[in-house]
Motif scaffolding. Structure first.
Motif, PDB file in Angstrom:
ATOM      1  N   LYS A   2       0.833  -1.189   0.000  1.00  0.00           N
ATOM      2  CA  LYS A   2       0.000   0.000   0.000  1.00  0.00           C
ATOM      3  C   LYS A   2       0.870   1.241   0.000  1.00  0.00           C
ATOM      4  N   ASP A  27      -9.682  -3.352   6.591  1.00  0.00           N
ATOM      5  CA  ASP A  27      -8.771  -4.461   6.287  1.00  0.00           C
ATOM      6  C   ASP A  27      -7.624  -4.598   7.288  1.00  0.00           C
ATOM      7  N   SER A  28      -7.391  -3.560   8.117  1.00  0.00           N
ATOM      8  CA  SER A  28      -6.288  -3.630   9.088  1.00  0.00           C
ATOM      9  C   SER A  28      -6.742  -4.109  10.467  1.00  0.00           C
ATOM     10  N   LEU A 226     -11.791   3.551   3.186  1.00  0.00           N
ATOM     11  CA  LEU A 226     -11.300   4.031   4.474  1.00  0.00           C
ATOM     12  C   LEU A 226     -12.433   4.041   5.499  1.00  0.00           C
ATOM     13  N   HIS A 228      -8.914   2.239   7.342  1.00  0.00           N
ATOM     14  CA  HIS A 228      -8.301   0.926   7.213  1.00  0.00           C
ATOM     15  C   HIS A 228      -8.630   0.026   8.400  1.00  0.00           C
ATOM     16  N   PHE A 229      -8.893   0.640   9.557  1.00  0.00           N
ATOM     17  CA  PHE A 229      -9.210  -0.160  10.735  1.00  0.00           C
ATOM     18  C   PHE A 229     -10.719  -0.296  10.897  1.00  0.00           C
ATOM     19  N   GLU A 562      -6.329   7.267   7.512  1.00  0.00           N
ATOM     20  CA  GLU A 562      -5.262   6.719   6.677  1.00  0.00           C
ATOM     21  C   GLU A 562      -4.323   5.764   7.417  1.00  0.00           C
ATOM     22  N   TRP A 563      -4.408   5.745   8.736  1.00  0.00           N
ATOM     23  CA  TRP A 563      -3.530   4.836   9.477  1.00  0.00           C
ATOM     24  C   TRP A 563      -3.866   3.393   9.100  1.00  0.00           C
ATOM     25  N   ARG A 564      -2.836   2.562   9.003  1.00  0.00           N
ATOM     26  CA  ARG A 564      -3.060   1.181   8.561  1.00  0.00           C
ATOM     27  C   ARG A 564      -1.967   0.273   9.133  1.00  0.00           C
ATOM     28  N   ARG A 565      -2.283  -0.979   9.153  1.00  0.00           N
ATOM     29  CA  ARG A 565      -1.318  -1.976   9.613  1.00  0.00           C
ATOM     30  C   ARG A 565      -0.334  -2.243   8.484  1.00  0.00           C
TER      31      ARG A 565
END
Length: 568
Positions: A2, A27-28, A226, A228-229, A562-565
Motif C-alpha cells: 500500500k 482491512d487492518s 477508508l 483501514h481499521f 489513513e492509518w493502517r497496519r
C-alpha cells in the motif's frame, strides 16, 4: 504494497490513490490508541482540552484543516474560498463555503449547510459557554444560501476569514442531534456530547468518561476504502510513562499521544523495539499562567471569576516579574525535554515571522533582580526566609496536572522561588479532571482556583489571531458561561483589545506579523503569562503502524482514516 498519500483534501487524495492501494474498509483489523489524559467528552465546544478535541475529531470534522506541513486544505468543503476564486468577498466582509456533494452523517442522513449554520448558532449562543468561541470572533451572521452553500458574514473586513468551521477546534455538528442543546442546556445533553453523530472515519459505540472509548468504522464514510481499521479503542488514563511503554516496550498499544517524558526515558523505551517515538515542533508552549483575580474560597464564584476582586499579591507586576526572573529555563529544558524543547520566552513561538525577538532575556536566570523587584514591591524577608508585607506572607498555590515532568518542574520552581522568599504550595490534579471542563468540578484549569497554574496548549494553523483573541476582555470563564472561556487569567486591557481589532482588519502579512508580536509582548512583558519551554510534540507509534504523519498544526487524530497496519 500500500502507498501513502499526502493530506491535501479527501477528494483529491482519493483521486491520487493508486489502484494497488484501494483496499476494503477495515482491512487492518483493530487499532489501539492510548491517551494518558483520558477524554471526558466528545464535544470540543464544551472542553478546551486537547485530549477531548483529538478524541472528538475521530468522529466530527471541520470544513477545512491544516495538514502536517501547515497548509490549509479542504476537508468537508469542495475547496478553500479565496478572493481569487470568488469565495471571499472583495470587501473581505464575508466568506462563502460550499460543501462537497453526497456527504452523509454516520446515521445515513445528508449533511447540509443548515448543519454548518447551526454549529455557529450553538457556539455563539448568548446563554451558553463555548470553549472555542474565539474561532467565531467577528462573526455577525451565518447565512444558508442553499443546501450545500453557506456564507459567513463578518462585522468588519476580515482579511483572514479562516476561523469559523476550520480545524479540529471548530468541527461541524449535526443540527438534528443538538437542536435541544443550545445555550445553558448544552452540558445537559449527555447522549449528544458522548455519542456525536459525525462525518468522520469512525463512530462511537461505547463511551466511558475518563476511561475508555470504543469506536467502529463509519459505514457512511465518504471514502469506501477508508478507514483501514474496522474498530478502534481509545484507552485513557495512567501516565505518560505507562503509555510510552505500552507502545515501545510491550507492544500492547499502537499509538501513544503526548509523551511528556525526559529524553533519556524515551530513548530507553525505544530500545524495546516494539515502537518508535515521533516528534515535530509547532506552537506548543509550556507556561505558567498567573491569576489576576482573588481565588479565595471565601468569595462567591461570580467574584472569583472576574476582575471585581483583584489578586492581593499578583496584581503587582513586580511580583509577577520576580517569579519569572527566578526561573532557569535552560535547566528545565535539559531535565524535561532535551532536543524536544527550547527555552521559551514567547506565547507565540512560531511561525518564525510571528515570534517576537524582544523577550530573549528571559532565558537568563537572574535571582538578584528577582529579589530587587520584591524589595521594591515592599515584601520584606521574614525570619523563616519567606517574605511578608502588611502581615501577609508571600505564599502562592501552584497547581498543574499530574505528570512526572510537570512535577519535576514544580519542585525546581518551588526551590527557586523559595530562594527569593516566595513559598509555593504544590498541587497536582488528575489530567482528565484538570483539562476536562466539567462545570461542576472545582479543579479545572478554567476555574483556576489557585494563584498560578502550569500547562501547555497551542493554536492550529499558522496564524495566531484567534489564539491571541483568548485574552480579550469578556472571554473569561465564569458561572454564566458554564465556566467555558479561554481568558483564564482574567486579563483585560482595552489597548490589547484595540490592537487585536487592528490585527483583524490587517491583510498585509508583514503587518499582521508585527501586530501579533506586539500582542504577544503585551502578555509576556506584563508577566500575565510566564513562558517556560517551547515544546516539540512527541508521540509514539507501533513499528507495525503506517500512514502516521504527526500533525502539530491541527488535531493529532486528523489523519486517522489513513492509518493502517503494515503489510507483511
Amino acid at each position: 504494497m500500500k502507498q501513502r498519500f499526502t493530506l491535501i483534501g479527501a477528494a483529491t487524495a482519493l483521486a491520487l490513490l493508486p489502484v494497488s492501494a484501494m483496499a476494503e474498509r477495515g482491512d487492518s483489523g483493530h487499532l489501539n490508541v492510548i491517551y494518558w489524559q483520558a477524554p471526558s467528552i466528545m464535544n470540543p465546544y464544551l472542553s478546551g482540552g486537547t485530549k477531548d478535541v483529538d478524541a472528538s475529531n475521530i468522529v466530527i470534522e471541520p470544513l477545512a484543516r491544516y495538514n502536517p506541513r501547515g497548509e490549509l486544505v479542504a476537508w468537508l468543503a469542495e475547496e478553500i474560498p479565496t478572493v481569487e476564486n470568488g469565495g471571499v468577498a472583495e470587501d473581505l466582509m464575508s466568506i462563502t463555503w460550499r460543501l462537497r456533494e453526497g456527504l452523509l452523517w454516520s446515521d445515513g442522513t445528508p449533511v447540509t449547510s443548515t448543519d454548518v449554520a447551526f454549529t455557529a448558532e450553538y457556539c455563539m449562543h448568548p446563554e451558553g459557554g463555548c470553549a472555542q468561541l474565539r474561532q467565531f470572533n467577528g462573526v455577525e451572521s451565518v447565512e444558508v444560501v442553499d443546501d450545500l452553500t453557506v456564507t459567513v458574514h463578518f462585522d468588519e473586513a476580515t482579511p483572514v476569514p479562516y476561523g469559523p468551521f476550520v480545524t479540529g477546534f471548530a468541527p461541524i455538528i449535526q443540527a438534528a442531534q443538538f437542536a435541544d442543546c443550545l445555550g445553558a442546556r448544552a452540558p445537559e445533553c449527555t447522549e449528544a456530547n458522548f455519542y456525536p453523530i459525525g462525518t468522520g472515519a469512525f463512530r462511537v459505540t461505547d463511551f466511558r468518561p475518563n476511561d475508555v472509548i470504543q469506536f467502529e468504522a463509519n459505514p457512511n464514510y465518504r471514502d469506501p476504502a477508508l478507514p483501514h481499521f474496522a474498530t478502534l479503542t481509545l484507552k485513557g488514563g495512567g501516565d505518560a510513562a505507562s503509555a510510552g511503554r505500552a507502545v515501545m516496550e510491550t507492544g500492547e498499544m499502537d499509538y501513544a499521544w503526548n509523551l511528556q517524558l525526559a529524553p533519556d526515558v524515551i530513548a530507553t523505551m525505544a530500545q524495546g523495539g516494539q515502537g518508535v517515538p515521533i516528534s515535530a515542533f509547532g506552537t506548543l508552549v509550556e507556561r505558567i499562567e498567573v491569576n489576576l483575580t482573588d481565588p479565595s474560597p471565601d468569595l462567591p464564584p461570580e467574584t472569583r471569576s472576574t476582575r471585581e476582586a483583584p489578586h492581593p499579591i499578583l496584581s503587582d507586576i513586580r511580583v509577577r516579574e520576580a517569579l519569572s526572573r527566578a526561573i532557569d529555563r535552560e535547566l528545565l529544558v535539559e531535565i524535561g525535554y532535551g532536543v524536544a524543547g527550547l527555552p521559551g520566552c514567547n506565547l507565540v513561538p512560531s511561525p518564525p515571522a510571528f515570534a517576537s525577538d524582544t523577550n530573549a532575556d528571559c532565558v537568563t536566570q537572574d535571582m538578584d533582580r528577582a529579589r530587587e523587584l520584591l524589595d521594591e514591591a515592599g515584601w520584606e524577608v521574614g525570619g523563616d526566609g519567606i517574605r511578608v508585607k502588611d502581615g501577609q506572607r508571600l505564599v502562592l498555590d501552584y497547581q498543574t496536572s499530574t505528570n512526572a515532568v510537570r512535577q519535576d518542574f514544580q519542585a525546581l520552581i518551588q526551590q527557586w522561588w523559595r530562594e527569593i522568599g516566595v513559598e509555593a504550595n504544590l498541587r497536582n490534579i488528575n489530567a482528565s479532571v484538570f483539562f476536562g471542563g466539567d462545570p461542576g468540578s472545582p479543579d479545572t484549569f478554567q476555574k483556576f482556583y489557585a494563584d498560578v497554574e502550569m500547562y501547555a496548549n497551542n493554536f492550529s494553523g499558522t496564524d495566531p489571531a484567534a489564539y491571541l483573541g483568548q485574552y480579550l476582555c469578556g472571554n473569561e470563564p465564569r458561572p454564566d458561561t458554564q465556566w467555558q472561556g479561554e481568558n483564564i487569567n482574567r486579563y483585560c486591557d482595552p489597548a490589547y483589545d484595540a490592537l487585536h481589532d487592528e490585527l483583524g482588519r490587517t491583510a498585509n502579512t508583514e503587518d499582521r506579523a508585527r501586530i501579533a508580536r506586539e500582542l504577544n509582548d503585551m502578555l509576556v512583558r506584563s508577566y500575565t503569562i510566564i513562558p517556560l519551554v517551547s515544546r516539540g510534540r512527541v508521540s509514539a507509534r507501533s513499528v507495525t503502524l503506517e500512514g502516521v504523519d504527526l500533525n502539530v498544526w491541527d488535531s493529532e487524530t486528523s489523519g486517522i482514516a489513513e492509518w493502517r497496519r503494515a503489510s507483511n
